[in-house]
Design a protein around this motif. Structure first.
Motif, PDB file in Angstrom:
ATOM      1  N   ARG A  36      -0.080 -24.074 -16.252  1.00 37.50           N
ATOM      2  CA  ARG A  36      -1.437 -23.711 -15.815  1.00 37.50           C
ATOM      3  C   ARG A  36      -1.851 -24.569 -14.626  1.00 37.50           C
ATOM      4  NH1 ARG A  36      -6.694 -22.742 -19.542  1.00 37.50           N
ATOM      5  NH2 ARG A  36      -6.159 -24.724 -20.488  1.00 37.50           N
ATOM      6  N   ASP A  39      -6.935 -24.030 -10.984  1.00 36.64           N
ATOM      7  CA  ASP A  39      -7.892 -22.905 -10.916  1.00 36.64           C
ATOM      8  C   ASP A  39      -7.858 -22.040 -12.180  1.00 36.64           C
ATOM      9  OD1 ASP A  39      -5.553 -21.461 -10.751  1.00 36.64           O
ATOM     10  OD2 ASP A  39      -6.018 -20.475  -8.847  1.00 36.64           O
ATOM     11  N   SER A  41      -5.500 -20.311 -13.323  1.00 36.14           N
ATOM     12  CA  SER A  41      -4.448 -19.288 -13.347  1.00 36.14           C
ATOM     13  C   SER A  41      -3.201 -19.970 -13.913  1.00 36.14           C
ATOM     14  CB  SER A  41      -4.174 -18.767 -11.939  1.00 36.14           C
ATOM     15  OG  SER A  41      -3.595 -19.792 -11.148  1.00 36.14           O
ATOM     16  N   ARG A  61       2.080 -14.810 -11.528  1.00 39.25           N
ATOM     17  CA  ARG A  61       0.882 -15.643 -11.695  1.00 39.25           C
ATOM     18  C   ARG A  61      -0.220 -14.801 -12.325  1.00 39.25           C
ATOM     19  NH1 ARG A  61      -1.286 -19.639  -6.987  1.00 39.25           N
ATOM     20  NH2 ARG A  61      -3.112 -20.472  -8.060  1.00 39.25           N
ATOM     21  N   TYR A  63      -4.118 -14.505 -13.607  1.00 42.20           N
ATOM     22  CA  TYR A  63      -5.434 -15.073 -13.302  1.00 42.20           C
ATOM     23  C   TYR A  63      -6.336 -15.041 -14.532  1.00 42.20           C
ATOM     24  CZ  TYR A  63      -3.930 -15.834  -8.690  1.00 42.20           C
ATOM     25  OH  TYR A  63      -3.243 -16.345  -7.626  1.00 42.20           O
ATOM     26  N   CYS A  69      -1.811 -11.302 -10.031  1.00 40.39           N
ATOM     27  CA  CYS A  69      -2.362 -11.220  -8.684  1.00 40.39           C
ATOM     28  C   CYS A  69      -2.036  -9.848  -8.085  1.00 40.39           C
ATOM     29  CB  CYS A  69      -1.749 -12.318  -7.831  1.00 40.39           C
ATOM     30  SG  CYS A  69      -2.502 -12.430  -6.230  1.00 40.39           S
ATOM     31  N   ARG A  75      -2.705 -13.294  -1.420  1.00 35.91           N
ATOM     32  CA  ARG A  75      -1.923 -14.205  -2.259  1.00 35.91           C
ATOM     33  C   ARG A  75      -0.978 -13.381  -3.130  1.00 35.91           C
ATOM     34  NH1 ARG A  75      -5.903 -17.599  -5.576  1.00 35.91           N
ATOM     35  NH2 ARG A  75      -6.851 -15.575  -5.888  1.00 35.91           N
TER      36      ARG A  75
END
Ligand SMILES: CSCCC(=O)C(=O)COP(=O)(O)O
Ligand SMILES: [Zn+2]
Length: 224
Positions: A36, A39, A41, A61, A63, A69, A75
């Motif tokens: 982790r 932020d 994520s 990743r 979120y 994402c 990103r």
């Protein structure tokens, strides 16, 4: 003066997975690891990848709203549309939600974990009072320590619901849970601790299996 280089946290997961693979705890595509980020994520291994040969592109990743994402965003952190996050992502998500101090969540499949998960019928596995428990934070003389066990279900969401329900009302003694006939999952405040904890719990499982084989009494059995 040079500024310190930021190390990609996926590199630690790649190294840990290779190590666990070599131990026989992430055979084939089994197991999943996540880390982790500040932020909130997290990077998690993509589903169905050989865990001994992970590369930077073998991660997704996720979120905080639970989505990967989006492709096409600036990103792009899902390397290609066909790469899917681990089928057990929801277990990592629920553990991060329940234990905000956790920054790493590791799940492996060992033969010994599956054997010990059948030593008991109930939902906790008593552990032998080994010195090794100190490495998992249990500093007691002759500790009475147990690991939570959950039944395995085809629907990962059923496992998640049971974890949520049980841990909300009775927090576990250890930062670890065992899924019967499946494998162990640990969550930890750092990647280093997560790797250490997997090694220690697997040592304890190995000990329990060996102790049964030589007839050491009462180890890892349900107490009357
Ligand atoms: C042969 S492993 C079966 C699925 C599983 O339990 C596991 O840990 C790996 O699933 P993933 O989707 O993370 O590759
Ligand atoms: Zn699994």
């Amino acid at each position: 003066m040079n500024s310190p280089k930021l190390i990609d946290p996926r590199l630690e997961l790649i190294c840990a997975a290779r190590h666990f693979y070599q131990q026989g705890w992430m055979v084939g595509t089994s197991g999943n690891l996540s880390v982790r980020l500040p932020d909130h994520s997290f990077w998690i291994t993509a589903s169905g990848q050989c865990k001994g040969e992970l590369e930077l592109g073998d991660f997704v990743r996720i979120y905080p709203n639970g989505t990967a994402c989006p492709e096409g965003s600036r990103r792009v952190e899902k390397p290609s549309p066909d790469v899917k996050p681990s089928a057990e992502t929801a277990i990592h998500q629920v553990l991060y939600a329940l234990f905000p101090e956790a920054t790493s969540c590791y799940h492996v499949h060992s033969v010994e974990a599956n054997l010990v998960s059948r030593f008991v019928k109930g939902d906790t596995l008593p552990l032998p009072p080994l010195e090794m428990l100190k490495g998992l934070g249990v500093w007691e003389e002759n500790p009475d320590c147990a690991m939570s066990i959950f039944d395995n279900h085809l629907q990962v969401s059923c496992i998640v619901d049971e974890i949520k329900e049980r841990f909300r009302t009775s927090p576990p003694q250890l930062r670890a849970l065992l899924i019967r006939d499946h494998g162990v999952t640990i969550w930890a405040p750092s990647a280093k601790t997560a790797r250490n904890d997997i090694e220690l719990v697997e040592y304890i499982f190995r000990y329990m299996v060996a102790a049964r084989g030589v007839g050491v009494w009462g180890v890892g059995e349900e107490r009357d």
